[in-house]
Design a protein around this motif. Sequence first.
Motif, PDB file in Angstrom:
ATOM      1  N   ALA A 142       0.841  -1.200   0.000  1.00 21.76           N
ATOM      2  CA  ALA A 142       0.000   0.000   0.000  1.00 21.76           C
ATOM      3  C   ALA A 142       0.876   1.250   0.000  1.00 21.76           C
ATOM      4  O   ALA A 142       1.793   1.388   0.812  1.00 21.76           O
ATOM      5  N   GLY A 143       0.612   2.132  -0.920  1.00 20.35           N
ATOM      6  CA  GLY A 143       1.354   3.386  -1.000  1.00 20.35           C
ATOM      7  C   GLY A 143       0.508   4.526  -0.468  1.00 20.35           C
ATOM      8  O   GLY A 143      -0.246   4.360   0.488  1.00 20.35           O
ATOM      9  N   THR A 144       0.655   5.665  -1.127  1.00 17.96           N
ATOM     10  CA  THR A 144      -0.139   6.822  -0.710  1.00 17.96           C
ATOM     11  C   THR A 144      -0.769   7.467  -1.950  1.00 17.96           C
ATOM     12  O   THR A 144      -0.182   7.396  -3.039  1.00 17.96           O
ATOM     13  N   ASP A 145      -1.932   8.075  -1.771  1.00 17.89           N
ATOM     14  CA  ASP A 145      -2.605   8.715  -2.908  1.00 17.89           C
ATOM     15  C   ASP A 145      -1.825   9.925  -3.422  1.00 17.89           C
ATOM     16  O   ASP A 145      -1.168  10.632  -2.651  1.00 17.89           O
ATOM     17  N   VAL A 146      -1.984  10.149  -4.702  1.00 19.08           N
ATOM     18  CA  VAL A 146      -1.402  11.342  -5.331  1.00 19.08           C
ATOM     19  C   VAL A 146      -2.519  12.358  -5.589  1.00 19.08           C
ATOM     20  O   VAL A 146      -2.366  13.553  -5.305  1.00 19.08           O
ATOM     21  N   HIS A 147      -3.629  11.868  -6.119  1.00 16.27           N
ATOM     22  CA  HIS A 147      -4.723  12.764  -6.488  1.00 16.27           C
ATOM     23  C   HIS A 147      -5.237  13.549  -5.271  1.00 16.27           C
ATOM     24  O   HIS A 147      -5.227  13.057  -4.144  1.00 16.27           O
ATOM     25  N   HIS A 148      -5.594  14.802  -5.539  1.00 12.52           N
ATOM     26  CA  HIS A 148      -6.139  15.707  -4.525  1.00 12.52           C
ATOM     27  C   HIS A 148      -5.153  16.078  -3.412  1.00 12.52           C
ATOM     28  O   HIS A 148      -5.539  16.655  -2.407  1.00 12.52           O
ATOM     29  N   LYS A 149      -3.891  15.724  -3.570  1.00 14.20           N
ATOM     30  CA  LYS A 149      -2.889  16.111  -2.564  1.00 14.20           C
ATOM     31  C   LYS A 149      -2.261  17.463  -2.963  1.00 14.20           C
ATOM     32  O   LYS A 149      -2.601  18.034  -4.000  1.00 14.20           O
ATOM     33  N   THR A 150      -1.305  17.911  -2.159  1.00 16.24           N
ATOM     34  CA  THR A 150      -0.633  19.181  -2.441  1.00 16.24           C
ATOM     35  C   THR A 150       0.770  18.910  -2.963  1.00 16.24           C
ATOM     36  O   THR A 150       1.544  18.175  -2.329  1.00 16.24           O
ATOM     37  N   ILE A 151       1.057  19.497  -4.117  1.00 15.46           N
ATOM     38  CA  ILE A 151       2.409  19.382  -4.674  1.00 15.46           C
ATOM     39  C   ILE A 151       3.100  20.741  -4.488  1.00 15.46           C
ATOM     40  O   ILE A 151       2.474  21.792  -4.678  1.00 15.46           O
ATOM     41  N   GLY A 152       4.356  20.702  -4.094  1.00 14.05           N
ATOM     42  CA  GLY A 152       5.137  21.933  -3.938  1.00 14.05           C
ATOM     43  C   GLY A 152       6.310  21.876  -4.895  1.00 14.05           C
ATOM     44  O   GLY A 152       7.172  21.009  -4.764  1.00 14.05           O
ATOM     45  N   ILE A 153       6.313  22.765  -5.870  1.00 15.39           N
ATOM     46  CA  ILE A 153       7.350  22.725  -6.908  1.00 15.39           C
ATOM     47  C   ILE A 153       8.397  23.802  -6.630  1.00 15.39           C
ATOM     48  O   ILE A 153       8.075  24.991  -6.552  1.00 15.39           O
ATOM     49  N   VAL A 154       9.628  23.377  -6.461  1.00 17.26           N
ATOM     50  CA  VAL A 154      10.717  24.323  -6.226  1.00 17.26           C
ATOM     51  C   VAL A 154      11.476  24.467  -7.539  1.00 17.26           C
ATOM     52  O   VAL A 154      12.129  23.525  -7.997  1.00 17.26           O
ATOM     53  N   GLY A 155      11.342  25.624  -8.153  1.00 14.95           N
ATOM     54  CA  GLY A 155      11.911  25.856  -9.487  1.00 14.95           C
ATOM     55  C   GLY A 155      10.784  25.805 -10.510  1.00 14.95           C
ATOM     56  O   GLY A 155      10.499  24.761 -11.075  1.00 14.95           O
ATOM     57  N   MET A 156      10.136  26.964 -10.691  1.00 18.46           N
ATOM     58  CA  MET A 156       8.951  26.997 -11.564  1.00 18.46           C
ATOM     59  C   MET A 156       9.336  27.548 -12.934  1.00 18.46           C
ATOM     60  O   MET A 156       8.739  28.500 -13.436  1.00 18.46           O
ATOM     61  N   GLY A 157      10.355  26.907 -13.542  1.00 20.20           N
ATOM     62  CA  GLY A 157      10.677  27.236 -14.930  1.00 20.20           C
ATOM     63  C   GLY A 157       9.700  26.498 -15.834  1.00 20.20           C
ATOM     64  O   GLY A 157       8.612  26.098 -15.405  1.00 20.20           O
ATOM     65  N   LYS A 158      10.134  26.288 -17.074  1.00 22.57           N
ATOM     66  CA  LYS A 158       9.216  25.643 -18.026  1.00 22.57           C
ATOM     67  C   LYS A 158       8.881  24.217 -17.602  1.00 22.57           C
ATOM     68  O   LYS A 158       7.738  23.785 -17.716  1.00 22.57           O
ATOM     69  N   ILE A 159       9.879  23.482 -17.107  1.00 25.32           N
ATOM     70  CA  ILE A 159       9.613  22.094 -16.694  1.00 25.32           C
ATOM     71  C   ILE A 159       8.711  22.085 -15.455  1.00 25.32           C
ATOM     72  O   ILE A 159       7.762  21.313 -15.370  1.00 25.32           O
ATOM     73  N   GLY A 160       8.988  22.985 -14.536  1.00 27.25           N
ATOM     74  CA  GLY A 160       8.150  23.091 -13.333  1.00 27.25           C
ATOM     75  C   GLY A 160       6.701  23.360 -13.712  1.00 27.25           C
ATOM     76  O   GLY A 160       5.775  22.751 -13.156  1.00 27.25           O
ATOM     77  N   GLN A 161       6.505  24.255 -14.657  1.00 30.28           N
ATOM     78  CA  GLN A 161       5.133  24.572 -15.083  1.00 30.28           C
ATOM     79  C   GLN A 161       4.476  23.371 -15.768  1.00 30.28           C
ATOM     80  O   GLN A 161       3.282  23.117 -15.591  1.00 30.28           O
TER      81      GLN A 161
END
Length: 323
Positions: A142-161
């Motif tokens: 058993a893992g953990t859900d991804v959907h509806h969670k919060t993602i924090g992106i450090v480095g919001m260049g083109k790949i981050g976007q």
Amino acid sequence: MRRPYVFITRKLPDDIVAPLYDKYDVNMWPHEHLVVPRDVLLQEASRAEALITMLSDRIDEELLQQSVKLRVIANVAVGYDNIDIEAATKRGVIVCNTPDVLTETTADLTFALLLATARRLVEAAEFIKEGKWKSWSPLLLAGTDVHHKTIGIVGMGKIGQAVAHRAKGFHMRVLYYNRSRNIEAERALDATYCSFDELLEQADFVVCLAPLTNETYQLFNREAFMKMKRSAIFINAGRGAVVDEKALYDALIDQQIAAAGLDVFAEEPIREDHPLLQLPNVVALPHIGSATKETRYAMMQLCCRNVIAVLEGKEPYTPVKSQ
Ligand code: DGY
């Protein structure tokens, strides 16, 4: 008339380099999977007008000082932390990278790594192949859900976007931290700018896509991991040295964070016996962010086009912007 000399630090496909062979004297390090030795690189660079380099080649003051004919360096990567840009600029050497052509591919891999880490895909694949599957069980792998969670992106260049765009498809809340705010991206992606600390405290998935600079070196240190949720999953698809790997190891061992997915390492290739590789909750990949045939071909082609442009006295297509 003497033709300009171009040195390519790795064996590239013939059809990619054919346009260079038509115009220049080209020499290519003949190995596909072996880094060119430093002495060969120095010697070749000293007679070259153009270099096509890999991110594993160190292009520093020593090399540039003795490469007096050099006019252009085309790096087969969007990152260029392997090149001393200041030393190149000082000598009028143009440095080119490969932005844009790898954006979507690298975002795909970053998101795949996030999913693989959250849902324990590598462990599960090994489990079945090792014949360990005895029954369907409620909490098996058993893992953990991804959907509806919060993602924090450090480095919001083109790949981050592009990663944020994927996250929206999973109904995630998107936080980001970047050198500068990107209001347009905030609107387009419904992303929220926050401080580094706020991101660490709130994100379920902390995704590092920051380039390696003096400012980002070991940005993810002990204090940073301490601020994350104990359930947080850390993903790094930027550069390895943005992370203090000892601190990451300790955070995983002490269950300060839950898991990590790593495509990049402080030293590449990482040693097989590296402590991080011994942990079951680490998914490790050999720096394959942009590694699809389509994208790697596009990157190599772009490098050739940049070399030809500069040697013909034209503007390069993708010079490194900070020059
Ligand atoms: C880059 O282009 O900088 C990537 O890390 C290569 O996959």
